[in-house]
Each structure stands twice: as C-alpha cells, then as structure tokens.
Design an enzyme around this catalytic site. Sequence first.
Site, short mmCIF file in Angstrom:
data_model
loop_
_atom_site.label_atom_id
_atom_site.label_comp_id
_atom_site.label_asym_id
_atom_site.label_seq_id
_atom_site.Cartn_x
_atom_site.Cartn_y
_atom_site.Cartn_z
N HIS A 1 28.56 86.76 76.90
CA HIS A 1 27.84 86.20 78.05
C HIS A 1 27.38 87.26 79.04
O HIS A 1 26.33 87.13 79.65
CB HIS A 1 28.69 85.13 78.75
CG HIS A 1 29.99 85.64 79.29
ND1 HIS A 1 31.10 85.79 78.52
CD2 HIS A 1 30.34 86.06 80.55
CE1 HIS A 1 32.09 86.26 79.25
NE2 HIS A 1 31.66 86.44 80.49
N ASP A 2 28.16 88.34 79.20
CA ASP A 2 27.79 89.36 80.19
C ASP A 2 27.25 90.64 79.55
O ASP A 2 27.26 91.70 80.19
CB ASP A 2 29.01 89.72 81.05
CG ASP A 2 29.18 88.77 82.22
OD1 ASP A 2 28.19 88.12 82.60
OD2 ASP A 2 30.30 88.68 82.75
N LYS B 1 25.12 93.27 81.30
CA LYS B 1 25.65 94.24 82.28
C LYS B 1 25.63 95.66 81.73
O LYS B 1 25.70 96.62 82.47
CB LYS B 1 27.09 93.86 82.67
CG LYS B 1 27.13 92.66 83.59
CD LYS B 1 28.52 92.42 84.10
CE LYS B 1 28.51 91.23 85.07
NZ LYS B 1 29.87 90.83 85.43
N HIS C 1 21.46 90.56 85.07
CA HIS C 1 22.17 90.73 83.80
C HIS C 1 21.98 89.53 82.88
O HIS C 1 22.09 89.64 81.67
CB HIS C 1 23.66 91.03 84.03
CG HIS C 1 24.52 89.85 84.38
ND1 HIS C 1 24.67 89.38 85.65
CD2 HIS C 1 25.29 89.03 83.61
CE1 HIS C 1 25.51 88.35 85.66
NE2 HIS C 1 25.89 88.11 84.42
N HIS D 1 24.56 81.20 81.83
CA HIS D 1 25.96 80.95 82.21
C HIS D 1 26.19 80.97 83.72
O HIS D 1 27.24 80.56 84.19
CB HIS D 1 26.93 81.91 81.50
CG HIS D 1 26.83 83.34 81.92
ND1 HIS D 1 25.82 84.18 81.50
CD2 HIS D 1 27.63 84.09 82.73
CE1 HIS D 1 26.01 85.38 82.03
NE2 HIS D 1 27.09 85.35 82.77
N HIS D 2 25.18 81.40 84.51
CA HIS D 2 25.33 81.33 85.97
C HIS D 2 24.43 80.24 86.58
O HIS D 2 24.28 80.19 87.81
CB HIS D 2 25.00 82.68 86.63
CG HIS D 2 26.06 83.72 86.38
ND1 HIS D 2 27.33 83.64 86.90
CD2 HIS D 2 26.04 84.85 85.63
CE1 HIS D 2 28.05 84.69 86.50
NE2 HIS D 2 27.29 85.44 85.73
N ASP E 1 34.37 81.08 81.96
CA ASP E 1 34.19 82.38 82.64
C ASP E 1 34.76 82.32 84.06
O ASP E 1 35.46 83.23 84.50
CB ASP E 1 32.68 82.70 82.67
CG ASP E 1 32.41 84.12 83.13
OD1 ASP E 1 33.25 85.00 82.85
OD2 ASP E 1 31.35 84.34 83.73
FE LIG Z 1 27.81 86.86 84.14
FE LIG Z 2 32.54 87.08 82.41
#
Ligand SMILES: [Fe+2]
Ligand SMILES: [Fe+2]
Length: 388
Positions: free
Chosen positions: A223-224, A227, A252, A303-304, A332
Amino acid sequence: MAMEMKIKMSPQMQNHWADQHLLFLDDDISVLKSINRILIQKRVDWHFSFATCVAEALDLMSKTTFDMLITDIKMPGRDGFHFLKSLRESPDWADLPVIMVTGLDSPRIKTKAIEMGAADLLSKPIRPEELLARIHSVLLEKRKLDEYKAHNDYLRDLASEHSREIESGKIEMILRLAKAADFRSNEDGNHVIRVGYYAKILSEQLGVDRAFSDKLFITSPLHDIGKIALPDAVLMKSGKLTEKEWAITKSHCELGHDLLSPGLLKDRASSQNLSKMVSVVFDVYETTRNHLLDMAAEIALAHHEWYDGSGYPYGRKGEQIPLAARIVAIADSYDALRTKKSYRPAYEHGKALAMMQKLSSTQFDPHIFEEFEKCADDFKRIYLLESF
Ligand SMILES: [Fe+2]
Ligand SMILES: [Fe+2]
C-alpha cells in the site's frame, strides 16, 4: 511417578480438542493427584500425563508430542523457570505453550513468567474452574497460531497447489519490495506484513471469496510502495510538515499506483526525473507484472480515501473506493495507531479501537468497521507476534 491417562470420551465430547495432550509437572504428588481428580470429574476430553521432576518430564517429552505443559515453579533441582528457559531454547519445544503454577503470590513472579514466554500463570491452591478455563484459553490461542503458521505454509505451496497465476517467487519479490518501502519510512519491515494479515482476517470476516482474501494478503503490504519515490528530506522528517511537504507525502498514493502500473510509471519517471531506484523497481515489475498488481495498484491509490469523501488523492467516497482499499484503510490505521511515532506514543489495543470507532462512517466504511470490531482480538494477536 511418570504416568499417562487417557479418558474415555462421550460422543458429544469428541470435538477438536480430543487429540490434545497435556503434561503436568509438580514435585508434590498430592497436587498432581488433585489435578487428576479434577480432570476426571470434569470429564475433559484431553489426554494427560504427569511427571514429578524435570527429568521425568523430559523423558515423557522424548516419547510423546505434547500440546501444553502445566508446570510448578518451585521444585527441587531444576525449577520451573530453568525448565521453561531450556524449552524456549530448544528447536523442538520453543513454541510449546506453558502455564506456570505457583503458591507464591507475587506480581514479580508473574511478570518474570510472562517475560520468559509462559502463556499464563495459575495460583495454588488450584481451583478446578480456573484450571480448565486457563487451559482452554491457551489451547485456543495455540490453535489460532497454528492456523497462521499453516497459512504461511499454504502460501509457500500456493503456486503449485492452487494457482498458476501466483508464483512463490513473485510473492517473495512483492513482500521484499513492500518491506523496502517500510524501511525507508523508519518502520521495522513488519508493519506491511502485519497489514497483510489484518487485511486477510478482515476480508474473511466479511465473507469474501478465498481467492480475493489470498490476493489481498499478498498485495496489501504494497500500500505504501509509493513512499520509495519520496525525497528523504520529507520522508525522514521528524517535525511538523510544511504544506508543500504534506502535499509531497500525499503523492505516495499516486506514485505507488503508477509504480504498479508500468505504462504510467514510465511517463512519470521521465517527466519528473524520479530517482534511479524507481527505474530499477519499474524494471522488476515490468518482467513480473500480473493481475495481482492490479489489485495492489488500486490499494496503493485509494488506501487514504475516506468513506465520506474527505480523503485523498481524489476524494472518492463510499463504494467508489475499491473494497480492497476500504479494508486496507482499517488494517493500516490500526497498525499505525499501535506503533510508536516520533510525535506520539504507541496506543494500547483498546485505545486504538476507541479512536478508530469515532471515525467509522467518516474515514471507514461502517459495515466493514462493524466486522472489524468482531475480529479485533485477532488483530491484537497479530500485532503481538514478534516475527513472521
Ligand atoms: Fe499510505
Ligand atoms: Fe502503512
């Protein structure tokens, strides 16, 4: 006095506990006799053996596989703590659940027992109901852990057993890349793996099909991944972010999505002159891309997003947000709250839950959140696992 008992079970007692074999160790024979009486009176459906010293216990353990040890602490010669220490160091018995029994009423003893890896501590004189309740709960815990381990084994065999699309090498590569993003965010690399477990547990609680939850387990750790392309000065900054830095951080999601969608990444990489690392990752993905990455890409992107439309990057709301991303948002957030950050402490399970409850219907899909609350104890159990 090493001895073995097998209780004849009534048919209704022949449940999944029937094969469990318990070993009781106490230098006081009268204690063992009273435990024996309790177990017979309660007609439990476990097999059980007794030993009066560590040597006898080891002898029994060399012949039988036990599912739990219930041991006195204070014994002549090697005491319960010594025995527990040697078990934890032995490859064969390192995971054996151990309940320690003591006549000493001291919080220090309890702390020491738990720190050394005991599953629980019982006080003498032993009360029948308490003995059975503790054994039952530790066995339940063990069964859950066994299931997670079995699931890990299952994943290793997934390619050959169930699906041509999922190959173990790709799974390994995905998880390693996910960990790379975690390391860059100063995480320990287990955050993303835990998110995978939570997402799988929650999706199973929701009753989705097996293929979906398996894919989610593998893809949610990514998911990240975006980054990986953020500048160190922003990613590693411990103080408050400026507006511009916050905007970069939020990017990200799109970067991750693009990273997992190679065509898009190519354009972005050349137009924004992103780091060499991105190009390397891109090359890896281009050779291994499959439909798993489509799910990974939609999770990375959304996811955000918040259920009420106030999230980022696009302000999607409700079911416009893919189901996988709505699940990962909860997974998360839970793990983030349980983890210490530079600007705040780690929150206990109950506190994290209470904080998240306030965001059901705004940040989180209320239906998924309701199901999350039903399996939150499993999240807690995963968080407490030390390694994967
Ligand atoms: Fe994230
Ligand atoms: Fe995370």
